[in-house]
Every structure is written in structure tokens, then in C-alpha cells.
Motif scaffolding. Structure first.
Motif, PDB file in Angstrom:
ATOM      1  N   VAL A  55     149.451  18.686  27.821  1.00  0.00           N
ATOM      2  CA  VAL A  55     148.530  19.776  28.147  1.00  0.00           C
ATOM      3  C   VAL A  55     149.186  21.110  27.795  1.00  0.00           C
ATOM      4  N   VAL A  56     148.469  21.941  27.067  1.00  0.00           N
ATOM      5  CA  VAL A  56     148.943  23.305  26.785  1.00  0.00           C
ATOM      6  C   VAL A  56     148.622  24.173  27.996  1.00  0.00           C
ATOM      7  N   ILE A  57     149.652  24.766  28.586  1.00  0.00           N
ATOM      8  CA  ILE A  57     149.443  25.568  29.793  1.00  0.00           C
ATOM      9  C   ILE A  57     149.447  27.071  29.502  1.00  0.00           C
ATOM     10  N   ASP A  58     149.809  27.442  28.276  1.00  0.00           N
ATOM     11  CA  ASP A  58     149.773  28.844  27.860  1.00  0.00           C
ATOM     12  C   ASP A  58     149.364  28.870  26.385  1.00  0.00           C
ATOM     13  N   LYS A  59     148.122  29.259  26.120  1.00  0.00           N
ATOM     14  CA  LYS A  59     147.613  29.223  24.754  1.00  0.00           C
ATOM     15  C   LYS A  59     148.316  30.222  23.851  1.00  0.00           C
ATOM     16  N   THR A  60     148.832  31.298  24.414  1.00  0.00           N
ATOM     17  CA  THR A  60     149.504  32.309  23.594  1.00  0.00           C
ATOM     18  C   THR A  60     150.821  31.777  23.045  1.00  0.00           C
ATOM     19  N   SER A  61     151.630  31.179  23.914  1.00  0.00           N
ATOM     20  CA  SER A  61     152.948  30.681  23.501  1.00  0.00           C
ATOM     21  C   SER A  61     152.917  29.232  23.032  1.00  0.00           C
ATOM     22  N   GLY A  62     151.862  28.496  23.412  1.00  0.00           N
ATOM     23  CA  GLY A  62     151.811  27.075  23.105  1.00  0.00           C
ATOM     24  C   GLY A  62     152.622  26.226  24.061  1.00  0.00           C
ATOM     25  N   HIS A  63     153.066  26.818  25.146  1.00  0.00           N
ATOM     26  CA  HIS A  63     153.880  26.115  26.146  1.00  0.00           C
ATOM     27  C   HIS A  63     153.124  24.893  26.678  1.00  0.00           C
ATOM     28  N   ARG A  64     153.825  23.717  26.692  1.00  0.00           N
ATOM     29  CA  ARG A  64     153.161  22.462  27.051  1.00  0.00           C
ATOM     30  C   ARG A  64     153.887  21.744  28.180  1.00  0.00           C
ATOM     31  N   VAL A  65     153.153  20.850  28.805  1.00  0.00           N
ATOM     32  CA  VAL A  65     153.731  19.894  29.741  1.00  0.00           C
ATOM     33  C   VAL A  65     153.175  18.512  29.397  1.00  0.00           C
ATOM     34  N   ARG A  66     153.917  17.493  29.793  1.00  0.00           N
ATOM     35  CA  ARG A  66     153.417  16.120  29.702  1.00  0.00           C
ATOM     36  C   ARG A  66     153.148  15.627  31.117  1.00  0.00           C
ATOM     37  N   ILE A  67     151.975  15.051  31.329  1.00  0.00           N
ATOM     38  CA  ILE A  67     151.577  14.570  32.656  1.00  0.00           C
ATOM     39  C   ILE A  67     151.582  13.044  32.665  1.00  0.00           C
ATOM     40  N   TYR A  68     152.199  12.481  33.699  1.00  0.00           N
ATOM     41  CA  TYR A  68     152.204  11.036  33.930  1.00  0.00           C
ATOM     42  C   TYR A  68     151.331  10.749  35.157  1.00  0.00           C
ATOM     43  N   LEU A  69     150.252  10.028  34.946  1.00  0.00           N
ATOM     44  CA  LEU A  69     149.338   9.676  36.035  1.00  0.00           C
ATOM     45  C   LEU A  69     149.471   8.188  36.347  1.00  0.00           C
ATOM     46  N   PRO A  70     149.906   7.831  37.576  1.00  0.00           N
ATOM     47  CA  PRO A  70     149.996   6.409  37.920  1.00  0.00           C
ATOM     48  C   PRO A  70     148.618   5.827  38.199  1.00  0.00           C
ATOM     49  N   GLU A  71     148.451   4.567  37.853  1.00  0.00           N
ATOM     50  CA  GLU A  71     147.196   3.885  38.109  1.00  0.00           C
ATOM     51  C   GLU A  71     146.995   3.727  39.607  1.00  0.00           C
ATOM     52  N   ARG A  72     145.743   3.886  40.035  1.00  0.00           N
ATOM     53  CA  ARG A  72     145.448   3.804  41.462  1.00  0.00           C
ATOM     54  C   ARG A  72     145.846   2.445  42.026  1.00  0.00           C
ATOM     55  N   LYS A  73     146.525   2.466  43.170  1.00  0.00           N
ATOM     56  CA  LYS A  73     146.963   1.229  43.811  1.00  0.00           C
ATOM     57  C   LYS A  73     145.852   0.664  44.698  1.00  0.00           C
ATOM     58  N   PRO A  74     145.867  -0.662  44.935  1.00  0.00           N
ATOM     59  CA  PRO A  74     144.806  -1.279  45.749  1.00  0.00           C
ATOM     60  C   PRO A  74     144.660  -0.650  47.135  1.00  0.00           C
ATOM     61  N   GLU A  75     145.786  -0.207  47.695  1.00  0.00           N
ATOM     62  CA  GLU A  75     145.715   0.358  49.044  1.00  0.00           C
ATOM     63  C   GLU A  75     145.208   1.802  49.060  1.00  0.00           C
ATOM     64  N   ASP A  76     145.119   2.425  47.889  1.00  0.00           N
ATOM     65  CA  ASP A  76     144.614   3.794  47.817  1.00  0.00           C
ATOM     66  C   ASP A  76     143.094   3.805  48.002  1.00  0.00           C
ATOM     67  N   ASN A  77     142.603   4.856  48.634  1.00  0.00           N
ATOM     68  CA  ASN A  77     141.152   5.040  48.706  1.00  0.00           C
ATOM     69  C   ASN A  77     140.747   6.215  47.826  1.00  0.00           C
ATOM     70  N   ASP A  78     139.476   6.469  47.765  1.00  0.00           N
ATOM     71  CA  ASP A  78     138.983   7.519  46.874  1.00  0.00           C
ATOM     72  C   ASP A  78     139.500   8.898  47.262  1.00  0.00           C
ATOM     73  N   GLU A  79     139.952   9.041  48.487  1.00  0.00           N
ATOM     74  CA  GLU A  79     140.419  10.340  48.970  1.00  0.00           C
ATOM     75  C   GLU A  79     141.933  10.506  48.823  1.00  0.00           C
ATOM     76  N   THR A  80     142.630   9.453  48.391  1.00  0.00           N
ATOM     77  CA  THR A  80     144.085   9.533  48.280  1.00  0.00           C
ATOM     78  C   THR A  80     144.486  10.570  47.243  1.00  0.00           C
ATOM     79  N   LYS A  81     145.316  11.511  47.664  1.00  0.00           N
ATOM     80  CA  LYS A  81     145.831  12.527  46.761  1.00  0.00           C
ATOM     81  C   LYS A  81     147.340  12.332  46.614  1.00  0.00           C
ATOM     82  N   LEU A  82     147.821  12.482  45.408  1.00  0.00           N
ATOM     83  CA  LEU A  82     149.209  12.149  45.097  1.00  0.00           C
ATOM     84  C   LEU A  82     150.078  13.399  45.001  1.00  0.00           C
ATOM     85  N   PRO A  83     151.332  13.316  45.477  1.00  0.00           N
ATOM     86  CA  PRO A  83     152.259  14.445  45.300  1.00  0.00           C
ATOM     87  C   PRO A  83     152.554  14.668  43.824  1.00  0.00           C
ATOM     88  N   ILE A  84     153.007  15.860  43.507  1.00  0.00           N
ATOM     89  CA  ILE A  84     153.386  16.207  42.131  1.00  0.00           C
ATOM     90  C   ILE A  84     154.901  16.358  42.068  1.00  0.00           C
TER      91      ILE A  84
END
Length: 334
Positions: A55-84
Motif C-alpha cells: 500500500v502506498v501511504i504517501d503519494k508524493t514520496s511513494g512511501h509504501r508498506v506491506r500488510i500481512y493479514l492473517p486468515e480468520r480463525k474458527p474461534e473469531d467472530n465477525d466483531e473480532t478486531k486484530l492488533p497491529i
């Protein structure tokens, strides 16, 4: 006739600086290690329980980050929010990329194990960009997370799945130095209700001008050695600075007193035969003396950055699992 450029400085098998000022970061060491330093393309479908995207977080500089999203676990519900977990990679501020396989391997593992979203920052590199450029890039990524939390920016993976009130910093080697600097900068900034939950320093690259006993006595390899460290820091520190600079020696006299800093709870990993072992311990003891909430975990018998080749060396598997478990427990606790 075209004159062939000449190498003026070489840093082990990692980096060459030429007489025209150009820099070559092609790995020239043992070919069986090459795959560790190759880029992994992002994939928004889940592979082994993790999806990734850049994801480009600054269009002027082109500064980017890479995001890793874990697949939802069976015990998670729709409201589960994950730490960063906001990640700053190592490499002496001169080498490494956020999309290298060795980081993809370990931070996919951490994302799955901690059930957390990892955001890994692409950093500018020295000598083209000296410090504090890497600190600025890292702090900018933290401010971007704040902008998402405040609805000034939008990133669907974060808005839909993350708990933006639980932000942890993590960094390995020189990335551990960045954790300390970004945490200190955040403590001095007016970030409103946006606060850090913790910082994790994995074998941080803390040094002094005077070599420590561990630097003199612990085993060295072409993969990592004190001569390499000296050259990388000479390229990356501000011109005229020594290794006693606040970024490489935050417990030293040139750094702000630790008891003057507002820092979140911190976890420090030390390898049992790491060349930085003594200065890392010095930092830990200084943090305790300054009454900070700091935890120490030592991985016996491990050299610097042992976890980055755990996928090819079975001897590193169990120690790497110990490191990951330590990260998971710290995130759960805070």
C-alpha cells in the motif's frame, strides 16, 4: 572508450560502493542463501493462512508498506478486531527490503501465531539516504496508522479487521534501534488518544565506539561480523557522528536520558552468542534503572538474526518458535 567503474568500499558479500557513487546491493555470497534476499510478490488470496498487499501511504514520496493479514480463525467472530504490529526491518539502515523472503517467512509466521495484522515499512537506505531518514519513514508509517484510526485515511484491511487502539512496534537488528527512536518520538508528540501498546526489539543493533567484550569474543561470519557493522554504520549515521550517536547507543551520554522518555512497555530479545549481547544487556539494565516497563528474553546459543534463515536451517526452528511465542505472549499481555 567507456571507463569501468571501480569498487571503493565493499561490505562483506552484501554491498559495494563504486567510485562514481553508485551502490550495488546484489548478494554475492553463497548461492544457497540467495532466495532469502529475493522479493516475494504480494498476494491478496490467503496462502498458508496469510494474505499480503503493498500500500502506498504517501503519494508524493511513494512511501509504501506491506500488510500481512492473517486468515480468520474458527474461534473469531465477525466483531473480532486484530492488533497491529508495525515492523521495521534490519540491515544496518543500508540493506534489506520489506518484501524479502526472509521477512515474508518470519512475519507471516508472527501474523498467524499472534493473530495480528503486520504492517512492514519499506525504508529508504543509506548511504544514499542517511539517518534519520529511516526513522522519519518509520514514524510517518505510524502517523499514517493514526490517520486511518481518525478516519482521515482509509485502508480496507485495517478498517475492517484491525483494532487501531492496539499498536505494537517491532524491529530486528537496526530495526530494533528504530523501535526505540519511534517510541521516543511518539512519546514526545501530540498524538491525542492514539497511543502505543508496546515495543519489541529483536537483537537491536546497539553499539559503542569502544568494542564490547561480546563484539571481541563472539563468533563472526561473512554473513554478519563487526567489520560489516562498522562500515554500515559509517554509511548510515549522520556525517561526523560516531557509534556513540543516540540512534546506535540510546543508553549513552549523547542520547536523551532514558528516564526523560515516555515509552510504552518494551520487550527485548537477546541471542546467547550475539555480538551485540553486551550492549543490548546494557540497554536493558539502563531501561530498568530508568523505571521503564521492560522485559528481557534470551534465546540461548543463538547468533545475530538466527530467525531469518529458520526456513532453511532446521537447527533454528525451535529457537525461532521460542521467539515467536515470546512475541505472542507480549502482545496478549498488552
Amino acid at each position: 572508450m567507456v571507463q569501468e567503474k571501480k569498487v571503493v568500499i565493499q561490505v562483506s558479500d552484501w554491498l559495494r560502493v563504486y567510485d562514481d557513487g553508485s551502490v550495488d546491493r546484489t548478494w554475492t555470497g553463497l548461492p544457497e542463501f540467495t532466495f532469502l534476499f529475493q522479493s516475494v510478490s504480494p498476494h491478496e488470496e490467503f496462502i498458508k493462512g496469510v494474505a499480503t498487499k503493498d500500500v502506498v501511504i504517501d503519494k508524493t514520496s511513494g512511501h509504501r508498506v506491506r500488510i500481512y493479514l492473517p486468515e480468520r480463525k474458527p474461534e473469531d467472530n465477525d466483531e473480532t478486531k486484530l492488533p497491529i504490529i508495525l515492523h521495521f526491518h534490519g540491515g544496518g539502515f543500508c540493506i534489506s527490503e520489506a518484501d524479502w523472503y526472509m521477512y515474508y517467512f518470519i512475519y507471516s509466521k508472527i501474523a498467524r501465531a499472534a493473530n495480528a495484522i503486520v504492517v512492514s515499512v519499506y525504508l529508504r537506505q543509506a548511504p544514499e539516504h542517511r539517518l534519520p531518514a529511516q526513522i522519519d519513514d518509520s514514524f510517518s508509517a505510524l502517523l499514517w496508522l493514526r490517520s486511518v484510526a481518525q478516519a482521515d485515511s482509509y485502508e480496507p484491511w485495517l478498517n475492517d479487521h484491525s483494532d487501531l487502539n492496539r499498536i505494537f512496534l517491532i524491529g530486528d537488528s537496526s530495526g530494533g534501534n528504530i523501535v526505540h527512536e519511534v517510541a521516543a518520538r511518539a512519546g514526545n508528540a501530540d498524538l491525542g488518544q492514539f497511543k502505543l501498546s508496546g515495543g519489541i526489539l529483536i537483537q537491536p543493533g546497539f553499539v559503542r565506539v569502544t568494542r564490547s567484550k561480546s563484539e571481541l569474543e563472539q563468533p563472526q561470519t561473512s554473513f554478519f561480523n563487526v567489520d560489516m557493522v562498522d562500515k554500515l554504520f559509517s554509511f548510515s549515521l549522520p556525517v561526523g557522528s560516531t557509534k556513540d550517536h543516540r540512534i546506535t547507543c540510546p543508553m549513552g551520554s549523547l542520547a536523551p536520558p532514558l528516564d526523560s522518555l515516555k515509552l510504552p512497555p518494551m520487550l527485548i530479545f537477546i541471542g546467547g552468542i550475539d555480538v551485540f549481547q553486551d550492549t543490548e544487556m546494557e540497554y536493558y539494565e539502563a531501561m530498568k534503572k530508568a523505571n521503564h516497563d521492560v522485559q528481557l528474553l534470551t534465546i540461548p546459543g543463538m547468533r545475530h538474526a538466527f530467525y531469518l534463515n529458520a526456513d532453511m536451517d532446521p537447527r533454528m526452528a525451535a529457537p525461532t518458535e521460542s521467539l515467536v511465542s515470546g512475541v505472542v505472549e507480549f502482545v496478549k499481555k498488552h
